[in-house]
Design an enzyme around this catalytic site. Structure first.
Site, short mmCIF file in Angstrom:
data_model
loop_
_atom_site.label_atom_id
_atom_site.label_comp_id
_atom_site.label_asym_id
_atom_site.label_seq_id
_atom_site.Cartn_x
_atom_site.Cartn_y
_atom_site.Cartn_z
N GLU A 1 0.82 -1.21 0.00
CA GLU A 1 0.00 0.00 0.00
C GLU A 1 0.86 1.27 0.00
O GLU A 1 0.37 2.36 0.29
CB GLU A 1 -0.93 0.00 1.22
CG GLU A 1 -1.93 -1.14 1.23
CD GLU A 1 -2.81 -1.13 2.47
OE1 GLU A 1 -3.59 -0.18 2.61
OE2 GLU A 1 -2.71 -2.07 3.28
N SER B 1 -6.75 -1.75 1.82
CA SER B 1 -6.99 -1.22 0.47
C SER B 1 -7.62 -2.25 -0.46
O SER B 1 -7.53 -2.14 -1.68
CB SER B 1 -5.68 -0.71 -0.16
OG SER B 1 -5.24 0.46 0.49
N SER C 1 -10.09 9.48 -0.82
CA SER C 1 -10.32 8.67 0.38
C SER C 1 -11.64 9.02 1.07
O SER C 1 -12.12 10.16 1.02
CB SER C 1 -9.16 8.84 1.36
OG SER C 1 -7.98 8.29 0.83
#
Length: 294
Positions: A13, A134, A268
């Protein structure tokens, strides 16, 4: 005040952490803070953090989100954003989280394996790594052929793999932030992905998912949502921020996971929910910093 920003690392990530860094840096400059950034795998990390008053942790995945970085910073008595080591470890390890909370919360049934086993649930079912974020390594499996294929891929790539019962419903994510010792439950975000589910591609590719603040659902499920957070806080100690991902199916909330270091990229979930609450990104970063100023 001297601020250190830890980002990057070696996890899968890392690229998301770098994108979070871009946003955080802009805010720190806008707010006029004195800061220095460095990667979590920097061999001189100890020397760089030793004179910092606060560490902003934006390392997603291994080391930054699993409690290891937090434990490392605790050794040097450093203040840092994100929850303590024990909380991060429990939330990052989905199987550990499941075993602690499966009698307290509605969580889809799951089984852990590190070798091939026959499908324990009817198709479709979910395959996911025991640890990670994720949505990497998460698959919805519809048949035996893909089950065998992707189970082997996940075991070879991640080791322990979870086989989870599939729950069909609407996807939501709930972000919560701490401000001066009080927790604020931000507006509920409904996720409508163009892909089959909210996978890595949908999360970080613009236009691949529709994210909608859903006040009506939040109002209708307000009590259930508050009870979920209350149940989590009875066991875990949260700081600064967290995000709870869940599915609503047949009027029940099924908790999927809790994220203690949510992404802070332009796409996000947490910043979107905060903005809907009247907290722009600069204010959000300032809140996290002020939480640690006495």
């Amino acid at each position: 005040m001297k601020i250190g920003v830890i980002y990057g690392g070696n996890s899968n990530e890392k690229e998301i952490s770098i994108k979070s860094l871009e946003n955080v840096e802009k805010s720190l400059k806008n707010l006029g803070y004195n800061y220095e950034k460095f990667e979590s795998n920097d061999i001189q990390l100890h020397e760089k953090i030793i004179n910092k008053d606060l560490i902003l942790n934006i390392v997603h995945g291994e080391f930054g989100e699993d409690g290891k970085l937090q434990g490392y910073l605790d050794i040097f008595d450093k203040k840092y954003t994100s929850s303590p080591s024990e909380t991060c470890n429990i939330c990052f390890d989905k199987y550990l989280f499941y075993n602690i909370f499966f009698e307290k919360l509605n969580i889809p049934k799951m089984i852990k394996t590190d070798k091939y086993i026959n499908p324990p649930f009817d198709f479709p079912l979910i395959l996911k790594p025991r640890r990670g974020g994720s949505s990497k390594g998460i698959y919805i499996i519809h048949d035996q052929s893909n089950y065998k294929k992707y189970l082997k891929i996940n075991i070879d790539t991640f080791g322990d793999t979870l086989i989870q019962k599939y729950v069909k419903g609407r996807e939501f994510t709930l972000s919560i932030i701490e401000k001066s010792g009080e927790f604020i439950i931000l507006p509920l975000l409904e996720i409508i992905p163009k892909n089959e589910f909210y996978d890595y591609n949908a999360k970080y590719t613009e236009g691949k998912a529709k994210l909608t603040i859903n006040h009506e659902v939040h109002k209708n499920y307000k009590k259930q949502i508050e009870n979920i957070f209350f149940t989590l806080r009875e066991v875990l100690c949260f700081r600064d921020m967290l995000r709870i991902d869940f599915i609503i199916s047949e009027e029940k909330i099924y908790v999927l996971e809790v994220n203690t270091v949510p992404g802070l990229t332009k796409l996000s979930d947490l910043p979107i929910s905060a903005n809907a609450h009247g907290i722009n990104f600069d204010k959000l970063i300032n809140i996290f910093i002020n939480n640690h100023i006495k």
